[in-house]
Scaffold this active site. Structure first.
Site, PDB file in Angstrom:
ATOM      1  N   CYS A  45       0.834  -1.199   0.000  1.00  0.00           N
ATOM      2  CA  CYS A  45       0.000   0.000   0.000  1.00  0.00           C
ATOM      3  C   CYS A  45       0.874   1.257   0.000  1.00  0.00           C
ATOM      4  CB  CYS A  45      -0.887  -0.014   1.243  1.00  0.00           C
ATOM      5  SG  CYS A  45      -1.911   1.446   1.475  1.00  0.00           S
ATOM      6  N   THR A  47       0.662   3.464   2.143  1.00  0.00           N
ATOM      7  CA  THR A  47       1.071   3.611   3.546  1.00  0.00           C
ATOM      8  C   THR A  47       2.377   2.883   3.806  1.00  0.00           C
ATOM      9  OG1 THR A  47      -1.232   3.818   4.276  1.00  0.00           O
ATOM     10  CG2 THR A  47       0.388   3.171   5.937  1.00  0.00           C
ATOM     11  N   HIS A  50       5.182   4.953   2.558  1.00  0.00           N
ATOM     12  CA  HIS A  50       5.504   6.028   3.513  1.00  0.00           C
ATOM     13  C   HIS A  50       6.400   5.493   4.630  1.00  0.00           C
ATOM     14  CE1 HIS A  50       3.071   9.311   1.994  1.00  0.00           C
ATOM     15  NE2 HIS A  50       2.040   8.497   1.869  1.00  0.00           N
ATOM     16  N   GLU A  71      -2.943  -5.170   3.678  1.00  0.00           N
ATOM     17  CA  GLU A  71      -3.778  -5.681   2.590  1.00  0.00           C
ATOM     18  C   GLU A  71      -3.490  -7.179   2.433  1.00  0.00           C
ATOM     19  OE1 GLU A  71      -2.950  -3.468  -0.954  1.00  0.00           O
ATOM     20  OE2 GLU A  71      -3.244  -1.518  -0.001  1.00  0.00           O
ATOM     21  N   CYS A 103     -17.264   2.678  22.121  1.00  0.00           N
ATOM     22  CA  CYS A 103     -17.537   4.116  22.120  1.00  0.00           C
ATOM     23  C   CYS A 103     -18.893   4.408  21.478  1.00  0.00           C
ATOM     24  CB  CYS A 103     -16.425   4.870  21.380  1.00  0.00           C
ATOM     25  SG  CYS A 103     -16.413   4.598  19.582  1.00  0.00           S
ATOM     26  N   ILE A 182      -6.129   4.127  -6.225  1.00  0.00           N
ATOM     27  CA  ILE A 182      -7.509   4.276  -5.762  1.00  0.00           C
ATOM     28  C   ILE A 182      -8.319   5.140  -6.721  1.00  0.00           C
ATOM     29  CG2 ILE A 182      -8.951   5.079  -3.849  1.00  0.00           C
ATOM     30  CD1 ILE A 182      -6.662   4.340  -1.961  1.00  0.00           C
ATOM     31  N   GLY A 270      -7.667  12.137  -0.597  1.00  0.00           N
ATOM     32  CA  GLY A 270      -6.248  12.472  -0.625  1.00  0.00           C
ATOM     33  C   GLY A 270      -5.818  13.168   0.657  1.00  0.00           C
ATOM     34  N   ILE A 271      -4.606  12.852   1.101  1.00  0.00           N
ATOM     35  CA  ILE A 271      -4.054  13.446   2.325  1.00  0.00           C
ATOM     36  C   ILE A 271      -3.051  14.521   1.919  1.00  0.00           C
ATOM     37  CG2 ILE A 271      -2.716  13.011   4.416  1.00  0.00           C
ATOM     38  CD1 ILE A 271      -3.850  10.172   4.392  1.00  0.00           C
ATOM     39  N   ILE A 293     -13.013  11.530   3.755  1.00  0.00           N
ATOM     40  CA  ILE A 293     -13.108  10.069   3.677  1.00  0.00           C
ATOM     41  C   ILE A 293     -11.881   9.457   4.328  1.00  0.00           C
ATOM     42  CG2 ILE A 293     -13.298   8.058   2.182  1.00  0.00           C
ATOM     43  CD1 ILE A 293     -15.691   9.858   1.917  1.00  0.00           C
ATOM     44  N   TYR A 294     -12.094   8.522   5.258  1.00  0.00           N
ATOM     45  CA  TYR A 294     -10.979   7.793   5.862  1.00  0.00           C
ATOM     46  C   TYR A 294     -11.341   6.321   5.903  1.00  0.00           C
ATOM     47  CZ  TYR A 294      -7.625   6.152   9.355  1.00  0.00           C
ATOM     48  OH  TYR A 294      -6.648   5.461  10.010  1.00  0.00           O
TER      49      TYR A 294
END
Length: 350
Positions: A45, A47, A50, A71, A103, A182, A270-271, A293-294
């Site tokens: 991914c 991530t 990163h 994944e 929660c 994505i 997008g971040i 969106i997360y």
């Protein structure tokens, strides 16, 4: 199946660029609410990239040593005593966000909003290993007849489905900024959901060629063309009805806002690494709707994703797996990702 005591795992061993090692680790013990999954295939991914690069986000978030990856597709080989509804030998994937279950958001059916969310392979050991312990509540049985390469990348596909279906797109004109994995996955999802025109932007021609194969109405290399010119070309009167921001680029986001119809709706996945310089008066006076969106909605997105895969989406997603390596060649996989040679990379653990 006899389960060994140790296994191979790809570990972020050091807080530095690269810093990955193939290590021998104990096979994880499962709690009474977990299943033990023998991994078959795992996807690399963004991530994970990163984490490999050890950028500012990774430095703040990751605590080495950590088995990375989230994944996956694999086979259940053991189950805790409280687990029901699953079977030994079952092929499964799963949700990469582990929530608290207690929660306000978890007990009212919106666990994707849980503030105590733990990311598999980010805040705890992940699936780049021969075996992984996964909460049974996160397990998603694999639909029959879907290739394992596709099953292994349902996590990012879920992001695409969540973003693309955040707003009604039937008969609407949709702009996607960012032709990464994505953004590309969103194209056939939008087509199946009945979008009229699907326009996608990027800075390179290669992913835009893939976008054409996936059914984009029009692709735009923003180094060569303007989105506003495409609006006129397609005979659109007001601008785009729906926007999907997939790039994390402030300029692309500002361009999207400029080209939305009044009352338009924007889903933002997008971040952004940098501050966004945006004329917020345009958002106000055009009555735009913005939605962050997360991840995926648990588990509404997974139901929709399964239905889409069973209804013809699978071949389009399979095209996006451009590289596959044995897990021992993980460095080649990361290299293909970082050079922009790959769309999706799958590691084979069989």
């Amino acid at each position: 199946m006899e389960i060994p005591k140790t296994m191979k795992a790809i570990v972020k061993a050091k807080g530095e660029y690269g810093g990955l090692e193939l290590q021998e680790k104990p096979v994880p013990q499962i709690s009474k609410n977990d299943v033990l999954v023998k991994l078959r295939k795992t996807g690399i991914c963004g991530t994970d990239v990163h984490i490999y690069k050890w950028d500012s986000w990774a430095e703040k978030t990751i605590k080495p040593p950590l088995t990375i990856g989230h994944e996956f597709v694999g086979e259940i080989v053991a189950m805790g005593e409280n687990v029901t509804g699953l079977n030994i030998g079952q092929i499964v994937s799963g949700e990469g966000h582990v929530v608290c279950g207690k929660c306000r958001w978890c007990i009212t059916g919106t666990p994707h909003l849980c503030r105590q969310t733990i990311g598999i392979g980010v805040n705890g050991d992940g699936v780049f290993a021969e075996y992984a312990a996964i909460p049974a509540s996160n397990i998603w049985p694999a639909p029959a007849g879907i290739p394992e390469n596709v099953l292994s990348i349902q996590d990012p596909l879920g992001n695409a489905v969540h973003t693309a279906l955040s707003f009604d797109v039937l008969g609407e004109d949709v702009l996607i900024t960012g032709a990464g994995p994505i953004g590309l996955m969103a194209i056939p999802v939008l087509k199946m959901a009945g979008a009229r025109n699907i326009v996608i932007t990027a800075r390179r021609d290669a992913p835009l060629e893939v976008a054409k194969q996936l059914g984009a109405t029009r692709t735009v290399n923003i180094k060569k063309e303007k989105v506003s010119d495409v609006i006129a070309e397609l005979g659109m009167k007001e601008g785009f009805d729906v926007g999907l921001e997939m790039s994390g680029n402030p300029e692309a986001f500002a361009d999207m806002v400029d080209n939305m119809a009044n009352g338009g709706k924007i889903a933002i996945l997008g971040i952004f690494a940098d501050d966004i310089k945006l004329d917020w008066n345009k958002v106000i006076f055009r009555c735009l709707h913005l939605k962050g969106i997360y991840g995926r909605e648990m588990y509404d997105t997974w139901y929709k994703m399964t239905a889409l895969l069973q209804s013809g989406l699978s071949p389009y997603i399979e095209k996006l797996v451009t590289h596959e390596f044995n897990y021992t060649d993980y460095e080649k996989g990361f290299e293909a990702m970082m050079k922009g040679e790959a769309i999706k990379v799958v590691l084979n653990w069989s």
